[in-house]
Design a protein around this motif. Structure first.
Motif, short mmCIF file in Angstrom:
data_model
loop_
_atom_site.label_atom_id
_atom_site.label_comp_id
_atom_site.label_asym_id
_atom_site.label_seq_id
_atom_site.Cartn_x
_atom_site.Cartn_y
_atom_site.Cartn_z
N ALA A 1 0.59 -1.36 -0.11
CA ALA A 1 -0.20 -0.08 -0.14
C ALA A 1 0.85 1.09 -0.19
CB ALA A 1 -1.04 -0.45 1.43
N SER A 2 1.55 1.21 0.80
CA SER A 2 2.64 2.50 1.11
C SER A 2 3.60 2.21 -0.93
CB SER A 2 4.02 1.91 2.20
OG SER A 2 4.64 2.78 2.10
N ALA A 3 3.73 2.04 -0.61
CA ALA A 3 4.48 1.56 -2.22
C ALA A 3 3.67 2.46 -3.49
CB ALA A 3 4.98 0.38 -3.22
N ALA A 4 1.95 1.77 -3.01
CA ALA A 4 1.79 2.50 -4.23
C ALA A 4 0.49 3.70 -3.99
CB ALA A 4 0.29 1.16 -4.27
N LEU B 1 -8.21 -0.23 4.16
CA LEU B 1 -8.35 -0.92 2.98
C LEU B 1 -9.68 -2.51 2.81
CD1 LEU B 1 -3.64 -1.45 2.43
CD2 LEU B 1 -5.99 0.30 1.11
N SER B 2 -10.20 -2.26 1.85
CA SER B 2 -11.26 -3.83 1.47
C SER B 2 -9.96 -5.06 0.72
CB SER B 2 -11.59 -3.29 0.28
OG SER B 2 -11.30 -3.15 -0.63
N VAL B 3 -10.63 -6.34 0.58
CA VAL B 3 -11.04 -7.67 0.11
C VAL B 3 -10.21 -6.88 -1.45
CG1 VAL B 3 -10.86 -9.78 -0.07
CG2 VAL B 3 -11.60 -8.60 1.98
N GLN B 4 -10.64 -5.89 -2.03
CA GLN B 4 -10.73 -5.77 -3.40
C GLN B 4 -9.49 -4.59 -3.62
OE1 GLN B 4 -12.10 -7.94 -5.36
NE2 GLN B 4 -13.47 -9.11 -3.36
N ASP B 5 -9.11 -3.54 -2.80
CA ASP B 5 -8.10 -3.15 -2.80
C ASP B 5 -6.39 -4.37 -2.08
OD1 ASP B 5 -9.21 -0.92 -3.10
OD2 ASP B 5 -9.34 -0.60 -0.54
N ILE B 6 -6.94 -4.93 -1.52
CA ILE B 6 -5.94 -5.72 -0.91
C ILE B 6 -5.25 -7.04 -2.48
CG2 ILE B 6 -4.64 -7.34 0.25
CD1 ILE B 6 -6.54 -5.80 2.53
N HIS B 7 -6.50 -7.58 -2.64
CA HIS B 7 -6.38 -8.44 -4.42
C HIS B 7 -5.30 -7.93 -5.35
CE1 HIS B 7 -9.39 -11.07 -2.74
NE2 HIS B 7 -8.33 -11.56 -1.96
N ALA B 8 -5.80 -6.40 -5.35
CA ALA B 8 -5.39 -5.48 -6.82
C ALA B 8 -4.12 -5.12 -6.71
CB ALA B 8 -6.50 -4.43 -6.54
N LEU B 9 -3.98 -4.43 -4.68
CA LEU B 9 -2.32 -4.73 -4.89
C LEU B 9 -1.35 -5.53 -5.18
CD1 LEU B 9 -2.61 -2.56 -1.43
CD2 LEU B 9 -1.62 -1.71 -3.67
N VAL B 10 -1.92 -7.29 -4.73
CA VAL B 10 -1.06 -8.08 -4.47
C VAL B 10 -0.76 -8.57 -5.27
CG1 VAL B 10 -0.80 -10.77 -4.28
CG2 VAL B 10 -1.98 -8.60 -2.30
N ALA B 11 -1.76 -8.42 -6.53
CA ALA B 11 -1.55 -8.40 -7.93
C ALA B 11 -0.68 -7.82 -9.13
CB ALA B 11 -3.24 -8.01 -9.19
N ASP B 12 -0.97 -6.46 -8.65
CA ASP B 12 0.27 -5.83 -9.14
C ASP B 12 1.35 -5.35 -8.81
OD1 ASP B 12 -2.29 -4.54 -10.76
OD2 ASP B 12 -2.51 -3.34 -9.69
N SER B 13 1.48 -6.19 -7.78
CA SER B 13 2.84 -5.95 -7.22
C SER B 13 3.65 -7.15 -6.48
CB SER B 13 3.52 -5.62 -5.94
OG SER B 13 2.83 -4.20 -6.28
N LYS B 14 3.84 -8.75 -7.47
CA LYS B 14 3.81 -10.17 -7.01
C LYS B 14 5.63 -10.62 -7.10
CE LYS B 14 -0.28 -12.20 -9.30
NZ LYS B 14 -0.37 -13.75 -10.40
N PRO B 15 6.12 -9.17 -7.74
CA PRO B 15 7.49 -10.07 -7.28
C PRO B 15 8.47 -8.98 -5.65
CG PRO B 15 7.44 -8.77 -9.20
CD PRO B 15 5.71 -8.63 -8.79
N LEU B 16 7.37 -8.52 -5.43
CA LEU B 16 7.73 -7.93 -4.35
C LEU B 16 6.58 -8.14 -3.11
CD1 LEU B 16 8.04 -5.06 -1.86
CD2 LEU B 16 6.25 -4.20 -2.45
N SER B 17 6.04 -9.04 -3.32
CA SER B 17 4.58 -10.38 -2.77
C SER B 17 5.38 -11.51 -2.25
CB SER B 17 3.15 -10.37 -2.39
OG SER B 17 2.81 -11.25 -1.81
N ALA B 18 6.27 -11.92 -3.51
CA ALA B 18 7.39 -12.86 -3.73
C ALA B 18 8.44 -12.40 -2.85
CB ALA B 18 7.85 -13.30 -4.46
N SER B 19 9.07 -11.43 -3.13
CA SER B 19 10.16 -11.21 -1.93
C SER B 19 9.99 -11.35 -0.55
CB SER B 19 10.66 -10.14 -2.42
OG SER B 19 10.35 -8.92 -2.55
N GLY B 20 9.37 -10.84 -0.18
CA GLY B 20 9.30 -10.97 1.07
C GLY B 20 9.04 -12.21 2.26
N ARG B 21 8.69 -13.65 1.42
CA ARG B 21 9.13 -14.80 2.16
C ARG B 21 10.35 -14.79 1.56
NH1 ARG B 21 4.21 -16.20 2.97
NH2 ARG B 21 2.67 -14.62 2.29
#
Length: 283
Positions: free
Chosen positions: A132-135, A263-283
């Motif tokens: 959310a911060s990055a976007a 942040l709604s469920v749909q907001d979070i889904h959109a953030l994750v879909a648009d930023s998969k590399p960041l989400s993956a790197s977090g693990r």
């Protein structure tokens, strides 16, 4: 990392203690919220007075239960010190100086959910806040906790309901996905043959119940066969009666913590879909 849920049961000394906590806890919630922000692993949390003999503390979180409780002890010890003044057989105090004992006590008072639901199972609270911060996205939605307590007719019916809920685990997940507004949800067995249905959801109560009834009403139709004084079934044909029943069965939350407010469920889904590399790197 994996998401999880806790429901902690605090056995209270007397009805007067339940009343006192309902008054004392709200002003202390900012301290708990700051601790949760610092820890960074809690998605949502809230207290509620279940009965004259029990206080519940509910949370949706990342990782393991024990380390989270130890962190809460160290950072929010005064909140729990205040609670334990009203609790039977509390752990040694002060809590902040006895984090290991606190973690052990909470593990012994943990109620395990029959099943768990999350709308975004592969992302942590820290990752959501980072995305959310990055976007440059700030939440503008309206989120609410839903704490419904269903009184079951007998101990045998209580067991039957739990078996039904376990059997329908994956089906319930699919149904809640169709609703599209619940963030987390749990069915939890409680004292006196009661089942708690606990969710955090987006939007207005009436719309949530309408969407909920359309997509997951059949689950409640089954449960209502074993529930004391249920509304008419099927739920989808008696929407207003179900709305009224749910509103009456809903418990008042104390201190609704949100790691990423609005942040709604749909907001979070959109953030994750648009930023998969960041989400993956977090693990």
């Amino acid at each position: 990392m994996s998401q999880n849920h806790f429901t902690l049961s605090f056995p209270l000394k007397s009805p007067a203690d339940a009343k006192a906590l309902a008054e004392q806890l709200p002003p202390m919630m900012p301290g708990l919220f700051r601790a949760a922000d610092t820890i960074g692993k809690v998605h949502y949390s809230r207290f509620t007075v279940l009965s004259e003999k029990t206080l519940l503390f509910l949370g949706d979180f990342d990782g393991e239960f024990g380390p989270l409780m130890a962190h809460l002890a160290k950072l929010a010890g005064p909140v729990f010190d205040a609670i334990f003044q009203h609790v039977q057989n509390p752990p040694p105090g002060p809590v902040a100086a006895n984090a290991e004992a606190f973690a052990k006590w909470t593990a012994a008072h943990l109620i395990h959910a029959v099943n768990l639901y999350t709308a975004y199972p592969n992302v942590t609270a820290k990752e959501i806040k980072a995305l959310a911060s990055a976007a440059d996205v700030s939440g503008s939605g309206e989120l609410h906790p839903f704490l419904v307590i269903l009184p079951i007719k007998s101990s045998l019916h209580f067991i039957a309901v739990q078996l039904i809920l376990r059997a329908r685990g994956r089906g319930t997940t699919k149904d809640l996905d169709k609703v599209g507004t619940p963030h987390f949800a749990q069915f939890v067995p409680l004292e006196d043959n009661q089942i708690g249905f606990f969710t955090v959801y987006d939007g207005s109560f009436d719309k949530y119940i309408a969407d909920f009834t359309k997509n997951i009403g059949e689950v409640f139709d089954l449960i209502f066969k074993f529930t004391k004084n249920p509304p008419p079934s099927p739920c989808r044909k008696h929407l207003q009666e179900f709305v009224d029943f749910a509103a009456a069965a809903n418990r008042t939350p104390i201190g609704f913590y949100q790691a990423y407010p609005g942040l709604s469920v749909q907001d979070i889904h959109a953030l994750v879909a648009d930023s998969k590399p960041l989400s993956a790197s977090g693990r």
